[in-house]
Write a protein that holds these residues in place. Structure first.
Motif, PDB file in Angstrom:
ATOM      1  N   PHE A  63       0.816  -1.205   0.000  1.00  0.00           N
ATOM      2  CA  PHE A  63       0.000   0.000   0.000  1.00  0.00           C
ATOM      3  C   PHE A  63       0.857   1.265   0.000  1.00  0.00           C
ATOM      4  O   PHE A  63       0.496   2.257  -0.600  1.00  0.00           O
ATOM      5  CB  PHE A  63      -0.942  -0.003   1.209  1.00  0.00           C
ATOM      6  N   LEU A  67       0.830   0.850  -4.424  1.00  0.00           N
ATOM      7  CA  LEU A  67      -0.520   1.258  -4.759  1.00  0.00           C
ATOM      8  C   LEU A  67      -0.593   2.775  -4.879  1.00  0.00           C
ATOM      9  O   LEU A  67       0.412   3.459  -4.921  1.00  0.00           O
ATOM     10  CB  LEU A  67      -1.511   0.736  -3.718  1.00  0.00           C
ATOM     11  N   ASP A  73      -3.438   5.326   2.163  1.00  0.00           N
ATOM     12  CA  ASP A  73      -2.951   3.970   1.906  1.00  0.00           C
ATOM     13  C   ASP A  73      -1.774   3.585   2.793  1.00  0.00           C
ATOM     14  O   ASP A  73      -1.274   2.465   2.706  1.00  0.00           O
ATOM     15  CB  ASP A  73      -2.555   3.820   0.437  1.00  0.00           C
ATOM     16  N   SER A 155      -9.933   2.350   4.104  1.00  0.00           N
ATOM     17  CA  SER A 155      -8.925   3.238   3.524  1.00  0.00           C
ATOM     18  C   SER A 155      -9.133   3.396   2.023  1.00  0.00           C
ATOM     19  O   SER A 155      -8.928   4.484   1.469  1.00  0.00           O
ATOM     20  CB  SER A 155      -7.517   2.701   3.814  1.00  0.00           C
ATOM     21  N   ILE A 156      -9.541   2.326   1.357  1.00  0.00           N
ATOM     22  CA  ILE A 156      -9.860   2.405  -0.068  1.00  0.00           C
ATOM     23  C   ILE A 156     -11.156   3.174  -0.279  1.00  0.00           C
ATOM     24  O   ILE A 156     -11.262   4.013  -1.184  1.00  0.00           O
ATOM     25  CB  ILE A 156      -9.958   0.990  -0.673  1.00  0.00           C
ATOM     26  N   THR A 159     -11.012   7.047  -0.415  1.00  0.00           N
ATOM     27  CA  THR A 159     -10.362   7.601  -1.607  1.00  0.00           C
ATOM     28  C   THR A 159     -11.142   7.302  -2.883  1.00  0.00           C
ATOM     29  O   THR A 159     -10.896   7.931  -3.912  1.00  0.00           O
ATOM     30  CB  THR A 159      -8.934   7.058  -1.764  1.00  0.00           C
ATOM     31  N   ARG A 270      -5.658   2.623  -9.046  1.00  0.00           N
ATOM     32  CA  ARG A 270      -5.533   1.376  -8.294  1.00  0.00           C
ATOM     33  C   ARG A 270      -5.378   0.185  -9.238  1.00  0.00           C
ATOM     34  O   ARG A 270      -4.631  -0.760  -8.947  1.00  0.00           O
ATOM     35  CB  ARG A 270      -6.734   1.191  -7.376  1.00  0.00           C
TER      36      ARG A 270
END
Length: 279
Positions: A63, A67, A73, A155-156, A159, A270
């Motif tokens: 991450f 990523l 991340d 966390s994803i 965003t 991503r």
């Protein structure tokens, strides 16, 4: 005196093979090349420590370095403790699609609670290893899977959202069309998967490197019903805390609204990073 059971263990940079009763087992590992012989109890402790610590390091590296480049991340600090990063926008940024109060509660207490829980789980696993008492390690390992998975998906999620309507383009759109036939077909599948989930969980669009395709997953809680190797690109949180203040029991309305504010540029980034990770 009963003879000890011995297990031969071979370490490579990313792979650990161990042989017992003429059967071969493996797991990812980060130690340099070495060879050693350990008894069964020593191996259990080594494997448990790897699960608790090395998995965190692998995910943190992925991450942090491979990523999308954003602070959300960065899931762990330099000491390997899980950290809750600041939101990439103000709590009111997603208005009127998602109200500021929901964002505050969701981020602070639900996402934040998962981070605190993961740190406690990791501490309890280490404590069990230090005391050579593995009776509770199964419980804490399961809790760590739940809490750390929640940390990753949240966390994803933050965003993945913006406050305006965007559309997928380029390689992302081409792969969506190849895997599902069209963007509309994929969105319909992801919408129904998210809306019809029993209980709490997530709808997920992920890249599956083993088939080099995009897949839609229905994830129960934060960690169940996944596919090995899948890398989440777009996640829809359908736990009730994600929508109940504004949308009450109308999960379907919430999901439809989220589709209006997907940051497809983030999803495309991503995907690009996932392809680099797996090639």
């Amino acid at each position: 005196m009963r003879e000890k059971e011995y297990t031969k263990v071979y370490h490579w940079k990313y792979l650990m093979l161990y042989f017992k009763n003429k059967r071969v087992y493996w797991m990812a590992h980060l130690k340099p090349p070495a060879w050693n012989l350990m008894d069964r109890s020593e191996f259990i402790q080594s494997a448990a420590l790897w699960t608790a610590g090395s998995v965190s390091s692998i995910n943190a590296t992925s991450f942090n370095q491979n990523l999308v480049s954003n602070d959300m991340d960065k899931l762990v600090d330099a000491q390997g403790n899980y950290v809750l990063q600041s939101l990439p926008y103000q709590e009111s940024f997603l208005e009127p699609y998602m109200d500021a109060e929901t964002v505050h509660l969701h981020y602070t207490f639900h996402h934040g609670g998962a981070v605190k829980g993961a740190n406690k789980d990791l501490q309890m696993i280490k404590k069990a290893l230090d005391e050579n008492n593995l009776e509770t390690v199964d419980y804490w390992t399961k809790k760590l899977t739940l809490h750390f998975s929640s940390h990753i998906l949240h966390s994803i999620f933050w965003t993945n959202l913006t406050n305006k309507k965007l559309s997928p383009t380029g390689d992302l759109l081409a792969r969506i069309e190849k895997s599902f036939g069209s963007l509309d077909r994929m969105l319909a599948l992801l919408a129904e998967t998210s809306k019809n989930l029993d209980g709490n969980g997530w709808g997920i669009l992920a890249y599956q490197p083993y088939s080099n395709s995009l897949v839609v997953l229905q994830c129960e809680n934060h960690e169940k019903l996944t596919q090995w190797g899948c890398i989440p690109l777009l996640v829809i949180d359908v736990w009730e805390h994600a929508y109940y203040l504004k949308y009450k029991n109308k999960r379907a309305d919430f999901v439809d609204t989220m589709f209006q504010i997907i940051d497809w540029d983030n999803v495309a980034q991503r995907l690009s990073s996932a392809l680099k990770l797996t090639r």
